[in-house]
Design a protein around this motif. Structure first.
Motif, mmCIF file in Angstrom:
data_model
loop_
_atom_site.group_PDB
_atom_site.id
_atom_site.type_symbol
_atom_site.label_atom_id
_atom_site.label_comp_id
_atom_site.label_asym_id
_atom_site.label_seq_id
_atom_site.Cartn_x
_atom_site.Cartn_y
_atom_site.Cartn_z
ATOM 1 N N LYS A 342 0.801 -1.231 0.000
ATOM 2 C CA LYS A 342 0.000 0.000 0.000
ATOM 3 C C LYS A 342 0.830 1.276 0.000
ATOM 4 O O LYS A 342 0.290 2.361 -0.165
ATOM 5 C CB LYS A 342 -1.014 -0.001 1.146
ATOM 6 N N ASP A 343 2.130 1.135 0.130
ATOM 7 C CA ASP A 343 2.949 2.340 0.014
ATOM 8 C C ASP A 343 2.999 2.837 -1.425
ATOM 9 O O ASP A 343 3.230 4.006 -1.670
ATOM 10 C CB ASP A 343 4.375 2.074 0.519
ATOM 11 N N THR A 344 2.770 1.925 -2.384
ATOM 12 C CA THR A 344 2.849 2.365 -3.787
ATOM 13 C C THR A 344 1.543 2.218 -4.566
ATOM 14 O O THR A 344 1.448 2.701 -5.686
ATOM 15 C CB THR A 344 3.950 1.607 -4.555
ATOM 16 N N THR A 345 0.565 1.513 -3.999
ATOM 17 C CA THR A 345 -0.697 1.337 -4.713
ATOM 18 C C THR A 345 -1.874 1.470 -3.756
ATOM 19 O O THR A 345 -1.804 0.991 -2.630
ATOM 20 C CB THR A 345 -0.767 -0.065 -5.371
ATOM 21 N N ALA A 346 -2.926 2.102 -4.206
ATOM 22 C CA ALA A 346 -4.166 2.131 -3.438
ATOM 23 C C ALA A 346 -5.242 1.448 -4.269
ATOM 24 O O ALA A 346 -5.216 1.515 -5.505
ATOM 25 C CB ALA A 346 -4.563 3.570 -3.139
ATOM 26 N N ILE A 347 -6.141 0.745 -3.615
ATOM 27 C CA ILE A 347 -7.225 0.059 -4.330
ATOM 28 C C ILE A 347 -8.556 0.371 -3.649
ATOM 29 O O ILE A 347 -8.659 0.309 -2.432
ATOM 30 C CB ILE A 347 -7.025 -1.474 -4.320
ATOM 31 N N ILE A 348 -9.551 0.704 -4.455
ATOM 32 C CA ILE A 348 -10.919 0.742 -3.944
ATOM 33 C C ILE A 348 -11.753 -0.115 -4.895
ATOM 34 O O ILE A 348 -11.248 -0.568 -5.930
ATOM 35 C CB ILE A 348 -11.499 2.184 -3.877
ATOM 36 N N SER A 349 -12.998 -0.369 -4.556
ATOM 37 C CA SER A 349 -13.791 -1.184 -5.484
ATOM 38 C C SER A 349 -14.887 -0.352 -6.121
ATOM 39 O O SER A 349 -15.313 0.679 -5.584
ATOM 40 C CB SER A 349 -14.350 -2.411 -4.779
ATOM 41 N N HIS A 350 -15.301 -0.827 -7.278
ATOM 42 C CA HIS A 350 -16.243 -0.074 -8.105
ATOM 43 C C HIS A 350 -17.264 -1.058 -8.657
ATOM 44 O O HIS A 350 -16.898 -2.061 -9.264
ATOM 45 C CB HIS A 350 -15.468 0.581 -9.251
ATOM 46 N N GLN A 351 -18.540 -0.768 -8.407
ATOM 47 C CA GLN A 351 -19.559 -1.695 -8.883
ATOM 48 C C GLN A 351 -19.819 -1.523 -10.356
ATOM 49 O O GLN A 351 -20.061 -0.410 -10.807
ATOM 50 C CB GLN A 351 -20.833 -1.474 -8.103
ATOM 51 N N GLN A 352 -19.729 -2.605 -11.095
ATOM 52 C CA GLN A 352 -20.028 -2.460 -12.506
ATOM 53 C C GLN A 352 -20.634 -3.715 -13.114
ATOM 54 O O GLN A 352 -20.464 -4.822 -12.602
ATOM 55 C CB GLN A 352 -18.775 -2.048 -13.270
ATOM 56 N N SER A 363 -15.397 -4.397 -9.013
ATOM 57 C CA SER A 363 -14.068 -4.541 -9.598
ATOM 58 C C SER A 363 -13.094 -3.633 -8.870
ATOM 59 O O SER A 363 -13.487 -2.642 -8.260
ATOM 60 C CB SER A 363 -14.111 -4.232 -11.089
ATOM 61 N N TYR A 364 -11.830 -3.993 -8.946
ATOM 62 C CA TYR A 364 -10.797 -3.195 -8.303
ATOM 63 C C TYR A 364 -10.497 -1.958 -9.158
ATOM 64 O O TYR A 364 -10.405 -2.059 -10.383
ATOM 65 C CB TYR A 364 -9.480 -3.973 -8.193
ATOM 66 N N LEU A 365 -10.315 -0.821 -8.502
ATOM 67 C CA LEU A 365 -9.788 0.363 -9.178
ATOM 68 C C LEU A 365 -8.427 0.676 -8.561
ATOM 69 O O LEU A 365 -8.301 0.772 -7.332
ATOM 70 C CB LEU A 365 -10.714 1.571 -8.987
ATOM 71 N N PHE A 366 -7.417 0.824 -9.404
ATOM 72 C CA PHE A 366 -6.051 0.989 -8.929
ATOM 73 C C PHE A 366 -5.592 2.446 -9.019
ATOM 74 O O PHE A 366 -5.907 3.139 -9.989
ATOM 75 C CB PHE A 366 -5.086 0.147 -9.772
ATOM 76 N N THR A 367 -4.827 2.844 -8.035
ATOM 77 C CA THR A 367 -4.220 4.174 -8.056
ATOM 78 C C THR A 367 -2.735 4.032 -7.762
ATOM 79 O O THR A 367 -2.357 3.348 -6.805
ATOM 80 C CB THR A 367 -4.892 5.089 -7.013
ATOM 81 N N SER A 368 -1.910 4.639 -8.618
ATOM 82 C CA SER A 368 -0.470 4.527 -8.385
ATOM 83 C C SER A 368 0.022 5.678 -7.524
ATOM 84 O O SER A 368 -0.402 6.825 -7.697
ATOM 85 C CB SER A 368 0.286 4.484 -9.710
ATOM 86 N N LEU A 369 0.897 5.368 -6.606
ATOM 87 C CA LEU A 369 1.395 6.384 -5.682
ATOM 88 C C LEU A 369 2.894 6.632 -5.854
ATOM 89 O O LEU A 369 3.453 7.523 -5.248
ATOM 90 C CB LEU A 369 1.161 5.943 -4.230
#
Ligand SMILES: [Zn+2]
Length: 541
Positions: A342-352, A363-369
């Motif tokens: 989690k120091d380099t990636t954050a994940i939340i989920s998204h209904q689709q 589904s997972y939504l990725f964010t790069s840090l």
């Protein structure tokens, strides 16, 4: 010419700056701790520079439509934290699904419509270094630029992970296809960088079975030559087909005579093959650590691997961000439980809603840090879904503050077997158009069903409805494989290795049976077989 110069220069510095294992571990510990502490600042710094101040950023139209400025984001993060802010962005329409990200469908939000292109998400601040293809065919295969600074960062996780499992200095073997597949060359470079280069690199595919262009060939040769020059030769790939798993088992059993542990880094199904070969030869693999990637570590596969005394460690990566989660040394009920880096990636989920499977899922939504990330991701889906939990754990990751775990990770967008991934769009035309045209019947007379057998191997059953009448099954199979190889897939792509591995493992089998319909009565080109039980909880109401 400049790009070749930069490549060689980057490579030279990378090879020269390699570390000793203990040095890498100490650096990993201090850096990961620092990054966990500065996680939100790092995110804001990256977002400010590579999104808000980057006029070509694909996120700007979405943010502008909702009048979200950098100051707003900053205020949310300090008030509610990173994940809550990402969820706010998602609610405001600031996210991309995998199909939008890959430009397969236009992005439509209230008042805006545009189409994304592959290059739009590239990190504008990276010096181009070398390119790999993700483990999928062209339509999916994202072009990934790898920066050597980035590889340096990633290799620190390897040091941490190996140490967590007591094998920082244990002999390592890779069993991954030769270039252009990413995992083989990347892990070779990373392990060498932390002072424990892989002893052997077995490849499921022979070099002459894959056609690659001169540039990639030259790039690979240069990587090997430069490492030789700096006194750190990399293991050359040696062909060991899927039916040759005994050779890897033999390597492991020899390594275990001299060391208490050894490491085999490979696909989950390939690991199962090694373990079956070991069991047949009556060899114990106690002490072996299988780092498995590329496909889900299902309960079946885990059981099969651990029955030899070995340990299976899931390594979850996405090609756009590298390895982002890995398993620890504590017992967990989920076979693929892993800690998010989690120091380099954050994940939340998204209904689709996923039309091809008639499902609605999170589904997972990725964010790069990380500043060195090859792609700038802000709430981007990759076609994967699964559970996200926050929990303490009595392991090194837990101590570090890696308290987000991922499990039951699956993909709705790809079919994966033997670590080889094809995206559903590669199959749709073949199933719905090419096969009916060649052998008769309608688009709904053919269907692919994904199933896992008792040993944990995934198979694809190609259902041909009895309505189609008499057909030569081996001709249907040959045509299917030919279309998959020469259709969407470009000749240079990873698909070539994929087809070769699927042929070796008889991945696709023909069955004469009526295609299965979904709960809502539709016949779709795919059915997820056993996985559908697990998926019914997501089924569209
Ligand atoms: Zn843990």
């Amino acid at each position: 010419m400049r790009k070749y110069y930069r490549f060689i220069d980057g490579l030279r510095k990378f090879a020269k700056s390699r570390m000793e294992p203990d040095e890498a571990l100490a650096l990993a510990r201090s850096l990961l701790q620092k990054r966990i502490a500065k996680r939100e600042d790092n995110f804001l710094r990256l977002a400010e520079r590579s999104i808000f101040q980057y006029s070509r950023s694909p996120y700007l139209p979405l943010l502008a439509a909702k009048r979200i400025a950098f100051g707003d984001l900053k205020a949310w993060v300090s008030k509610y934290g990173l994940e809550a802010s990402l969820r706010t962005l998602e609610r405001e329409g600031v996210y991309f699904t995998v199909d939008e990200f890959k430009g397969k469908v236009p992005v439509r939000r209230k008042g805006i419509k545009f189409v994304c292109e592959e290059g739009m998400f590239d990190n504008p601040y990276l010096s181009f270094v070398y390119e790999v293809r993700s483990g999928a065919t062209r339509s999916a295969g994202t072009r990934i630029r790898i920066d050597f600074d980035y590889l340096h960062q990633r290799s620190l996780y390897d040091a941490f992970l190996l140490d967590l499992h007591g094998c920082l200095r244990a002999p390592i073997a890779n069993w991954f296809p030769v270039f252009p597949g990413a995992p083989g060359i990347n892990s070779s470079l990373r392990f060498a960088h932390i002072g424990n280069p892989a002893e052997r690199w077995f490849s499921q595919v022979a070099e002459d079975q894959v056609r690659v262009n001169w540039e990639k060939r030259w790039g690979t040769k240069t990587i090997f030559a430069v490492h030789r020059l700096f006194g750190c030769p990399l293991a050359e790939p040696e062909y060991a087909g899927l039916n040759d798993a005994a050779r890897i088992a033999q390597w492991a059993s020899q390594a275990l005579c001299e060391h208490s542990n050894c490491v085999i880094y490979t696909f989950a199904a390939s690991a199962v093959r090694v373990c079956i070969a070991a069991a047949e030869a009556n060899v114990s693999l106690k002490g072996a650590r299988f780092l498995v990637t590329g496909e889900p570590l299902t309960p079946h596969k885990k059981r099969e691997i651990e029955s030899t005394g070995a340990v299976a460690i899931p390594v979850y990566g996405i090609s756009e961000a590298g390895v982002i989660a890995a398993g620890c040394n504590q017992a967990h009920s989920q076979s693929d439980h892993c800690h998010l880096y989690k120091d380099t990636t954050a994940i939340i989920s998204h209904q689709q809603v996923v039309p091809n499977f008639d499902l609605c899922l999170d589904s997972y939504l990725f964010t790069s840090l990380l500043y060195e990330s090859p792609k700038i991701l802000l709430n981007v889906g990759m076609g994967d879904f699964g559970d996200i939990d926050t929990e303490g754990c009595n392991c090194g990751f837990g101590e570090l503050g890696f308290d987000t775990s991922l499990s039951n990770i699956r993909s709705y967008e790809k079919l994966t077997g033997e670590g080889v991934t094809f995206v559903d769009t590669d199959f749709i035309r073949i199933i719905e158009k090419d096969l009916p045209e060649s052998f008769g019947g309608k688009s709904t007379d053919y269907q692919l069903i994904e199933e896992e057998d008792s040993k944990g191997f995934t198979h694809l059953q190609l259902l041909v409805s009895p309505r189609v009448g008499k057909v030569n099954e081996s001709e249907v199979l040959a045509r299917f494989m030919m279309l998959l190889k020469h259709g969407e897939a470009s000749p240079e792509s990873w698909a070539q290795s994929g087809i070769e591995m699927w042929q070796q493992s008889s991945m696709v089998r023909i069955r004469r049976d009526f295609p299965v319909c979904t709960a809502s009565g539709k016949i779709l080109p795919f059915q997820l077989g056993k996985r559908s039980n697990q998926l019914t909880k997501y089924a569209t109401k």
